[in-house]
Design a protein around this motif. Structure first.
Motif: not given
Length: 381
Positions: A35-36, A299-300
């Protein structure tokens, strides 16, 4: 330069060709994950959390993305005057230069880096595995057993043991023999590619290996067998946690599904052993009024109007209305328009899937290449 008790050397130059399209533009340790993060974040964060403040990262294949990600090591607290992080590509000298010929040769070519810190011990890691480990416990075991080399091992099913380097030990954990991917394994203790060496002993064997014109310059094929043949004390350090080599598309997909499982052993949300990374500042995620999320990580900077089931979406992803994404990984800045079905797929960065499309058959893992545009197939009934 002040002496360091232990320095870490991370082998991060691998092409990772079995990951196919994912390593077309970057080395395997730089591939995005979870995800990040990027894969190498796990080894770097383990070093940080274990109190190791001096790390060399050995790069070779397409290192630009990896170098930019690591920078001066700020996310892992490596931006320091004495120690810190250094990227170590192959380089020319007055007598020539060459690519790293093998894992042992890569470490040998960077002995000057290690010599600066005069370490008592050297930790050698692969930059492409997913796991959490406190290396301090492994070092204590190495010291307590008075070993010349300690190799981390994990117990694998007998049916899978032929895929690994296998350590055969006595009842005290002393390694008696080593077999590289044996057809008929004698044990199920698989090497994790994590080694601690007493530095003076390692130095001796690296120099001898470099002088051997017939050597493959590899730890598994040359250094470890040579040390065993000479009666050096080598011990196995058993690790009971989660560990995965994400070397194939299938294993990479499986590792993401492991993150979403009920008995998740990676525990990305564990605040006691954080995985650190370098991230871009983005706005908060937006979840639309008709969106449905089930067992997924968002996520963001994501905008979600459709349905996510058992999936992971990276920053900046857009998912349109009446779109269903299941058992899939959607990487950064990809756009999935309205009325699309994505099943058991890995969508790489900056992909655009136009409306009225179906991606993946739900059986094999489908991979959509970076920057690809999948044009609309017209209205689906």
């Amino acid at each position: 330069m002040a002496k360091k008790n232990m320095v870490a050397m991370i082998l991060a130059g691998g092409q990772g060709s079995r990951l196919g399209l994912m390593t077309k533009q970057m080395a395997k340790p730089a591939v995005p994950f979870g995800g990040k993060y990027r894969i190498i974040d796990f080894a770097l964060s383990n070093c940080c959390n274990s109190g190791i403040d001096t790390v060399g990262i050995l790069t070779q294949y397409k290192p630009q993305v990896l170098n930019a990600h690591i920078g001066i090591g700020t996310p892992w607290d490596f931006d320091r005057v004495h120690g810190g992080v250094a990227t170590l590509p192959p380089y020319m000298t007055e007598v020539g230069g060459d690519w790293y010929k093998g894992t042992a040769n890569a470490i040998y070519q960077n002995m000057d880096f290690m010599e600066k810190y005069n370490p008592a011990y050297v930790l050698i890691l692969s930059g492409d595995h997913i796991y959490k480990m406190d290396y301090r416990k492994m070092l204590k075991y190495h010291i307590d057993t008075k070993a010349d080399a300690t190799i981390a091992v994990i117990d694998v099913p007998l049916s899978e043991a032929s895929r690994f380097g296998i350590m055969n030990t006595n009842k005290d954990g002393v390694i008696e023999s080593f077999e590289e991917k044996p057809a008929q394994p004698k044990s199920t203790l698989a090497s994790m590619g994590i080694y601690i060496f007493t530095y003076e002993k390692l130095k001796k064997y690296l120099i001898a290996d470099a002088e051997d014109k017939n050597s493959d310059n590899d730890f598994g094929k040359n250094i470890i067998p040579s040390m065993l043949a000479n009666g050096e004390k080598m011990v196995a350090y058993s690790f009971a946690g989660y560990w995965k080599d994400v070397g194939t598309v299938e294993s990479y997909w499986e590792a993401h599904m492991d993150l979403l499982s009920a008995d998740n052993d990676v525990k990305l949300f564990d605040t006691d052993w954080k995985i650190y990374t370098s991230t871009e500042a983005r706005p908060s995620q937006y979840i639309g009024s008709n969106a449905k999320l089930e067992n997924s990580i968002v996520t963001e900077g994501c905008v979600i109007h459709g349905e996510l089931v058992n999936s992971i979406v990276f920053p900046g992803v857009y998912v349109g209305k009446n779109t269903r994404i299941e058992n899939s990984i959607i990487m950064e800045n990809s756009v999935i328009e309205d009325n699309v079905v994505v099943s058991k797929s890995i969508i790489l960065e900056n992909v655009k899937i136009e409306s009225h499309n179906a991606i993946g058959n739900g059986k094999e893992v489908a991979v959509i290449e970076t920057n690809k545009v999948i044009q609309s197939q017209g209205r689906m009934e």
